[in-house]
Design a protein around this motif. Sequence first.
Motif, mmCIF file in Angstrom:
data_model
loop_
_atom_site.group_PDB
_atom_site.id
_atom_site.type_symbol
_atom_site.label_atom_id
_atom_site.label_comp_id
_atom_site.label_asym_id
_atom_site.label_seq_id
_atom_site.Cartn_x
_atom_site.Cartn_y
_atom_site.Cartn_z
ATOM 1 N N ASN A 1 0.842 -1.201 0.000
ATOM 2 C CA ASN A 1 0.000 0.000 0.000
ATOM 3 C C ASN A 1 0.881 1.256 0.000
ATOM 4 O O ASN A 1 1.859 1.341 0.748
ATOM 5 N N LYS A 2 0.527 2.241 -0.841
ATOM 6 C CA LYS A 2 1.363 3.439 -1.006
ATOM 7 C C LYS A 2 0.743 4.702 -0.409
ATOM 8 O O LYS A 2 1.291 5.793 -0.587
ATOM 9 N N THR A 3 -0.377 4.581 0.304
ATOM 10 C CA THR A 3 -1.034 5.789 0.802
ATOM 11 C C THR A 3 -1.225 5.816 2.316
ATOM 12 O O THR A 3 -1.214 6.886 2.915
ATOM 13 N N LEU A 4 -1.390 4.660 2.964
ATOM 14 C CA LEU A 4 -1.654 4.631 4.408
ATOM 15 C C LEU A 4 -0.424 5.102 5.181
ATOM 16 O O LEU A 4 0.672 4.554 5.021
ATOM 17 N N THR A 5 -0.604 6.107 6.027
ATOM 18 C CA THR A 5 0.508 6.640 6.817
ATOM 19 C C THR A 5 0.347 6.369 8.310
ATOM 20 O O THR A 5 1.331 6.380 9.049
ATOM 21 N N THR A 6 -0.903 6.117 8.768
ATOM 22 C CA THR A 6 -1.162 5.923 10.190
ATOM 23 C C THR A 6 -2.052 4.710 10.410
ATOM 24 O O THR A 6 -3.138 4.614 9.829
ATOM 25 N N LEU A 7 -1.589 3.791 11.266
ATOM 26 C CA LEU A 7 -2.362 2.592 11.584
ATOM 27 C C LEU A 7 -2.453 2.443 13.100
ATOM 28 O O LEU A 7 -1.455 2.256 13.781
ATOM 29 N N HIS A 8 -3.688 2.551 13.615
ATOM 30 C CA HIS A 8 -3.950 2.393 15.048
ATOM 31 C C HIS A 8 -4.572 1.023 15.302
ATOM 32 O O HIS A 8 -5.672 0.739 14.825
ATOM 33 N N TYR B 1 8.816 -3.793 3.529
ATOM 34 C CA TYR B 1 8.483 -3.415 2.150
ATOM 35 C C TYR B 1 7.700 -2.111 2.072
ATOM 36 O O TYR B 1 7.796 -1.399 1.073
ATOM 37 N N ASN B 2 6.929 -1.809 3.130
ATOM 38 C CA ASN B 2 6.110 -0.597 3.112
ATOM 39 C C ASN B 2 6.988 0.653 3.173
ATOM 40 O O ASN B 2 7.963 0.697 3.913
ATOM 41 N N THR B 3 6.623 1.666 2.383
ATOM 42 C CA THR B 3 7.441 2.889 2.324
ATOM 43 C C THR B 3 6.668 4.146 2.697
ATOM 44 O O THR B 3 7.140 5.258 2.472
ATOM 45 N N THR B 4 5.474 3.988 3.302
ATOM 46 C CA THR B 4 4.668 5.171 3.613
ATOM 47 C C THR B 4 4.215 5.255 5.065
ATOM 48 O O THR B 4 3.943 6.351 5.551
ATOM 49 N N LEU B 5 4.120 4.133 5.783
ATOM 50 C CA LEU B 5 3.602 4.167 7.149
ATOM 51 C C LEU B 5 4.555 4.922 8.066
ATOM 52 O O LEU B 5 5.740 4.588 8.154
ATOM 53 N N THR B 6 4.038 5.937 8.767
ATOM 54 C CA THR B 6 4.873 6.731 9.670
ATOM 55 C C THR B 6 4.490 6.544 11.136
ATOM 56 O O THR B 6 5.327 6.760 12.018
ATOM 57 N N ARG C 1 15.924 -1.522 12.233
ATOM 58 C CA ARG C 1 17.326 -1.246 11.920
ATOM 59 C C ARG C 1 17.478 -0.519 10.587
ATOM 60 O O ARG C 1 18.319 0.365 10.445
ATOM 61 N N ASN C 2 16.639 -0.902 9.623
ATOM 62 C CA ASN C 2 16.793 -0.348 8.282
ATOM 63 C C ASN C 2 15.583 0.430 7.777
ATOM 64 O O ASN C 2 15.631 0.993 6.686
ATOM 65 N N ASN C 3 14.496 0.453 8.577
ATOM 66 C CA ASN C 3 13.301 1.170 8.148
ATOM 67 C C ASN C 3 13.574 2.666 8.062
ATOM 68 O O ASN C 3 14.215 3.245 8.937
ATOM 69 N N THR C 4 13.074 3.304 7.002
ATOM 70 C CA THR C 4 13.352 4.732 6.795
ATOM 71 C C THR C 4 12.083 5.585 6.746
ATOM 72 O O THR C 4 12.131 6.730 6.305
ATOM 73 N N THR C 5 10.955 5.043 7.225
ATOM 74 C CA THR C 5 9.710 5.821 7.171
ATOM 75 C C THR C 5 9.005 5.946 8.514
ATOM 76 O O THR C 5 8.398 6.971 8.794
ATOM 77 N N LEU C 6 9.059 4.926 9.371
ATOM 78 C CA LEU C 6 8.303 4.952 10.626
ATOM 79 C C LEU C 6 8.922 5.951 11.606
ATOM 80 O O LEU C 6 10.086 5.820 11.983
ATOM 81 N N THR C 7 8.140 6.941 12.010
ATOM 82 C CA THR C 7 8.633 7.959 12.934
ATOM 83 C C THR C 7 8.086 7.803 14.348
ATOM 84 O O THR C 7 8.684 8.298 15.299
#
Length: 278
Positions: free
Chosen positions: A76-83, A103-108, A130-136
Motif C-alpha cells: 500500500n502506497k497511501t496509508l501513513t497511520t495505523l492504530h 516493504y512498506n514505504t509510507t507508514l509513519t 534497523r533499516n526502516n526509513t519511514t516509521l517515525t
Amino acid sequence: MISDNIAKGAQHLADALRYNTTLTTLSLWKNQIGDNGAQHLADALRYNTTLTTLSLWKNQIGDNGAKYLAHAFRNNKTLTTLHLYENQIGDNGTLHLADALQYNTTLTILDLRYNEIGDNGAEHLANVLRNNTTLTTLHLYENQIGDNGAQHLTVALRNNTILSTLNLGRNQIGALGAEHLADALRNNTTLTTLHLSWNKLGVLGAEHLADALRNNTTLTILNLEYNQIGDNGAEHLANALQNNTTLTTLDLKHNEIGKKLEDRLKTLMQRNGQGTKS
C-alpha cells in the motif's frame, strides 16, 4: 451471530473502500470486527489509493487479522497511520506486521498499545527498525516486552535514523532495560520523545538514563512518571541536566521526589525552554 453481522458490516465498508477516491480517515473504534472484518478491510486496502489513516482500536483482532492487514499494507502506497490499540495481536501478529514494514514505504505511525506483545514481538520490530526509513512513531504502551525486549529495541536504535517517538510505558522494564536504552541514547541522533512511565526503573535505572543525557543532544521529552525514582534517582537526573540543554520536558510525577529537588529540576527545565512535571 452478532460477530458475523459485524464482519458483514466491515465487508460492506470494504466494498465501498475499493473504489472510493475521497475518504482519507476511517475510524472503527470498538466494533468487534475481529479477524474476519480485518480481512475484508485488508482486501480493500490493496485497491484503495486515498485512505491515509485507519483506526481499529478495540476490535478483537488477533494474529490472523494482523496477518491480513500486514499483507495489505506491504504494498500500500497511501496509508501513513495505523492504530491497532487494544487488540490481541501478540508476538505472532507483530511478526507479520514487522515483515510488512520491510516493504512498506509510507507508514509513519504504528500504534500497538495493549496488544499482549512480549520480548519476541519487540525483537521482530527491532529487526525491521534497523533499516526502516519511514516509521517515525511507535507506540508499545501496556505490553510485556521487559528488559529483554528493551535490549532488542536498543540494538535497532543504534542504527535507525528516522524514529522520533517511542512509547514503552507499562512494559515491565527495570534498571537493566534502562541501561540498554541509555546505551542507545548516547549515540542516537533522531529520537526526540521517549515514554517510560509506569515501569520499574528505580534509582539505578534513573542513573543509567542520566548518564546518557550527559551526551545526548536530541531528546526533548522524557516521561518517567511512576518509576520509584525517589530523591536519589532525581539527583542523578538533575546533575546530568546541568550540561544538557536540549531536554525541555521531564515528567517525574509520582516518584516521591522532595521539593528541593523538584525546584532544582524545574529551574533546569525552565532554562531549557519549558518545564518539569512532578
